[in-house]
Scaffold this motif. Structure first.
Motif, PDB file in Angstrom:
ATOM      1  N   ARG A  25     -18.322  20.049 -28.998  1.00  0.00           N
ATOM      2  CA  ARG A  25     -18.037  20.601 -27.679  1.00  0.00           C
ATOM      3  C   ARG A  25     -16.546  20.930 -27.583  1.00  0.00           C
ATOM      4  O   ARG A  25     -15.695  20.122 -27.976  1.00  0.00           O
ATOM      5  CB  ARG A  25     -18.423  19.582 -26.615  1.00  0.00           C
ATOM      6  CG  ARG A  25     -18.101  20.007 -25.205  1.00  0.00           C
ATOM      7  CD  ARG A  25     -18.543  18.921 -24.225  1.00  0.00           C
ATOM      8  NE  ARG A  25     -18.253  19.318 -22.858  1.00  0.00           N
ATOM      9  CZ  ARG A  25     -17.086  19.170 -22.262  1.00  0.00           C
ATOM     10  NH1 ARG A  25     -16.068  18.642 -22.915  1.00  0.00           N
ATOM     11  NH2 ARG A  25     -16.929  19.556 -21.003  1.00  0.00           N
ATOM     12  N   GLN A  74     -23.446  23.075 -23.744  1.00  0.00           N
ATOM     13  CA  GLN A  74     -23.011  21.813 -24.343  1.00  0.00           C
ATOM     14  C   GLN A  74     -21.894  21.988 -25.364  1.00  0.00           C
ATOM     15  O   GLN A  74     -21.299  21.009 -25.802  1.00  0.00           O
ATOM     16  CB  GLN A  74     -24.218  21.103 -24.972  1.00  0.00           C
ATOM     17  CG  GLN A  74     -25.158  20.550 -23.904  1.00  0.00           C
ATOM     18  CD  GLN A  74     -26.517  20.154 -24.437  1.00  0.00           C
ATOM     19  OE1 GLN A  74     -26.617  19.593 -25.510  1.00  0.00           O
ATOM     20  NE2 GLN A  74     -27.559  20.451 -23.677  1.00  0.00           N
ATOM     21  N   THR A  75     -21.634  23.243 -25.781  1.00  0.00           N
ATOM     22  CA  THR A  75     -20.559  23.452 -26.749  1.00  0.00           C
ATOM     23  C   THR A  75     -19.400  24.273 -26.181  1.00  0.00           C
ATOM     24  O   THR A  75     -18.250  24.046 -26.504  1.00  0.00           O
ATOM     25  CB  THR A  75     -21.094  24.144 -28.024  1.00  0.00           C
ATOM     26  OG1 THR A  75     -21.747  25.346 -27.649  1.00  0.00           O
ATOM     27  CG2 THR A  75     -22.061  23.248 -28.772  1.00  0.00           C
ATOM     28  N   HIS A 132     -30.125  16.881 -18.625  1.00  0.00           N
ATOM     29  CA  HIS A 132     -29.033  15.915 -18.443  1.00  0.00           C
ATOM     30  C   HIS A 132     -27.798  16.241 -19.287  1.00  0.00           C
ATOM     31  O   HIS A 132     -26.677  16.198 -18.802  1.00  0.00           O
ATOM     32  CB  HIS A 132     -29.522  14.498 -18.774  1.00  0.00           C
ATOM     33  CG  HIS A 132     -30.697  14.088 -17.968  1.00  0.00           C
ATOM     34  ND1 HIS A 132     -30.648  13.962 -16.602  1.00  0.00           N
ATOM     35  CD2 HIS A 132     -31.973  13.824 -18.325  1.00  0.00           C
ATOM     36  CE1 HIS A 132     -31.837  13.606 -16.149  1.00  0.00           C
ATOM     37  NE2 HIS A 132     -32.670  13.521 -17.175  1.00  0.00           N
ATOM     38  N   ALA A 133     -28.011  16.586 -20.565  1.00  0.00           N
ATOM     39  CA  ALA A 133     -26.865  16.814 -21.457  1.00  0.00           C
ATOM     40  C   ALA A 133     -26.066  18.039 -21.008  1.00  0.00           C
ATOM     41  O   ALA A 133     -24.835  18.032 -21.041  1.00  0.00           O
ATOM     42  CB  ALA A 133     -27.348  16.976 -22.898  1.00  0.00           C
ATOM     43  N   SER A 134     -26.772  19.088 -20.580  1.00  0.00           N
ATOM     44  CA  SER A 134     -26.073  20.287 -20.102  1.00  0.00           C
ATOM     45  C   SER A 134     -25.313  19.975 -18.815  1.00  0.00           C
ATOM     46  O   SER A 134     -24.176  20.424 -18.622  1.00  0.00           O
ATOM     47  CB  SER A 134     -27.074  21.415 -19.847  1.00  0.00           C
ATOM     48  OG  SER A 134     -27.740  21.759 -21.040  1.00  0.00           O
ATOM     49  N   ASP A 188     -24.123  17.089 -17.900  1.00  0.00           N
ATOM     50  CA  ASP A 188     -22.954  16.267 -18.238  1.00  0.00           C
ATOM     51  C   ASP A 188     -21.806  17.152 -18.730  1.00  0.00           C
ATOM     52  O   ASP A 188     -20.659  16.992 -18.320  1.00  0.00           O
ATOM     53  CB  ASP A 188     -23.312  15.253 -19.337  1.00  0.00           C
ATOM     54  CG  ASP A 188     -24.161  14.112 -18.791  1.00  0.00           C
ATOM     55  OD1 ASP A 188     -24.389  14.090 -17.562  1.00  0.00           O
ATOM     56  OD2 ASP A 188     -24.607  13.273 -19.594  1.00  0.00           O
ATOM     57  N   SER A 189     -22.137  18.080 -19.633  1.00  0.00           N
ATOM     58  CA  SER A 189     -21.097  18.920 -20.223  1.00  0.00           C
ATOM     59  C   SER A 189     -20.447  19.818 -19.169  1.00  0.00           C
ATOM     60  O   SER A 189     -19.219  19.953 -19.126  1.00  0.00           O
ATOM     61  CB  SER A 189     -21.692  19.776 -21.350  1.00  0.00           C
ATOM     62  OG  SER A 189     -20.710  20.629 -21.881  1.00  0.00           O
TER      63      SER A 189
END
Lengths: 72, 389
Positions: free
Chosen positions: B14, B92-93, B123-125, B127-128
């Protein structure tokens, strides 16, 4: 007043509002049919009987049918 | 210039804000003439909507600009379709590229705020993106007011009229609109853009049209069973590449069929599909589309019809349940496919097509009809082209 020619009329069916009552097909049998599940299908590319279609639009209990002119 | 490609990001860590600034530099403001210039460059590189529509982005801004300043830019991260995970990878990146793009668009159209629209399971998206907003605020770089909103997971959660409804606090379902260029109606514009689209507007703002990487992001699924996709990877390819180039690069050699464009896409015999171009405009000339950048491979030895039927059942279940032809028609189509009654499938398709309140039924029918087409083509070829009446 802009005069509306018959070929400028189109019908918009709001299928989201439509609940398949089927009144439109009774009031405008020349232009509107029903599919296998009772929902309206336009029968022709151009409207044959504008008066019938206008009556069907104003009578739709779900307000799902609109008659539009090209200026809309 | 490979490092400037989105695809580099796909396999990279990221980019936090420091890494983003180090790689891309600070975002030039896009008010006034600088905005007009970026608008022109968006037209010049031919950027089209990466969420599946492939509608020209520069054109999409026309009615918004005509409506005057005000309104909202929505970062649409609800991919909705299992065949697409590229937007999650981008968020996410390269979250700051997405924010740069959203800020560019907001400044060009004079929007007052930004909304990030995500499926509740992302969730991961989340968070990022959330971290990215905090990183910017910490560094003192200005962002417009920005809010995250959650959609129930599902195929239609990212459909643009459903997104607009959701943003307004209404149920998240497609709505009926007479004017497709102004789906927000008479209120202030709500401009919905796919995540990758915005990342590309962000990137273009940094590179300019000359250095802009003309690529597509593809989610490549290497296997499908009963409509369930496995072995998914996000890859980047040049717009002058073919499907065959992508297959060669990623070791796809035992394919029988491919589904191009996802669950609303088209089936092709794998050998013929190798020749297909990836450029959106070339595909469009053939009546085809990558959709949201989706290529699904059916491994050799597996039949097409059960896959098409399984997808039709899944999609029938994804209906918002609002329109009769979709609610009753799609399950009937799926059952006719189960029984191999291809004539019934085509009759049903003709009855349903063009009558849904949103694009879902027509998309499913495109997928189903293309399955029938390639199967009948194959039968013709196996028979040596002789018709048996």
């Amino acid at each position: 007043m802009v005069e509306c020619h018959m070929d400028e009329l189109t019908v918009d069916i709001n299928m989201i509002a439509c609940s398949g009552v089927g009144l439109c097909a009774h009031l405008a049998p020349e232009d509107i049919g029903l599919d296998a599940w009772g929902f309206p299908i336009l029968l022709n590319g151009k409207i044959h009987s504008p008066d019938q279609v206008r009556r069907a639009a104003s009578s739709c209990p779900r307000r799902a049918l609109s008659v539009l002119t090209s200026s809309d | 210039m490979f490092v400037s490609h989105l695809g580099q990001a796909v396999h990279a860590q990221r980019f936090d804000y420091a890494a983003h600034i180090d790689h891309w530099g600070s975002r030039p403001m896009r008010r006034g003439r600088a905005g007009t210039e970026l608008h022109r460059e968006v037209a010049e590189v031919g950027l089209t909507g990466c969420g599946g529509s492939h509608f020209p982005i520069a054109k999409k801004w026309g009615p918004v600009l005509a409506a005057g300043p005000g309104g909202t830019v929505v970062i649409n991260g609800a991919e909705g379709e299992p065949g697409s995970v590229k937007d999650a990878v981008v968020m996410q990146t390269q979250p700051h590229l997405v924010l740069d793009g959203a800020m560019n668009v907001a400044e060009i159209i004079g929007a007052r705020d930004i909304i990030i629209w995500l499926e509740e399971s992302a969730h991961a998206s989340a968070d990022s993106m959330g971290k990215a907003i905090a990183e910017r605020q910490h560094s003192g770089d200005p962002l417009l007011p920005i809010t995250m909103m959650w959609a129930p997971s599902g195929y239609l959660s990212g459909e643009s009229t459903a997104v607009i409804a959701g943003v307004r606090g209404e149920p998240v379902a497609p709505t009926h609109t007479l004017d497709r260029a102004r789906p927000w109606g008479h209120d202030l514009p709500i401009l919905v853009h796919n995540v990758e689209t915005l990342a590309r507007v962000g990137m273009l703002g940094h590179t300019g049209a000359g250095e802009y990487p003309r690529t597509v992001l593809i989610t490549l699924s290497l296997s499908i069973e009963e409509g369930v996709l496995t072995d998914r990877r996000v890859v980047e390819a040049g717009v002058s590449d073919t499907i065959g180039d992508v297959f060669d690069r990623h070791g796809v050699d035992a394919a029988s069929w491919i589904l191009l464009g996802g669950f609303a896409g088209t089936w092709h015999q794998a050998d013929q599909a190798r020749l297909l171009p990836l450029a959106p405009d070339l595909l469009r000339n053939n009546g085809l589309s990558l959709g949201a950048g989706i290529v699904i491979v059916v491994p050799r030895g597996r039949e097409l019809l059960p896959q098409a039927a399984a997808i039709a059942h899944i999609m029938a279940g994804e209906s918002a349940g609002q329109c009769g032809p979709c609610v009753f028609g799609l399950p009937a189509v799926a059952k006719a496919l189960d029984r191999g009654r291809l004539g019934d499938v085509m009759d049903l398709s003709m009855m349903i097509k063009g009558r849904g309140g949103c694009g879902l039924p027509d998309g499913v029918l495109r997928m189903v009809e293309s399955a029938v087409d390639v199967l009948q083509e194959k039968v013709g070829a196996d028979d040596g082209g002789v018709s048996h009446g």
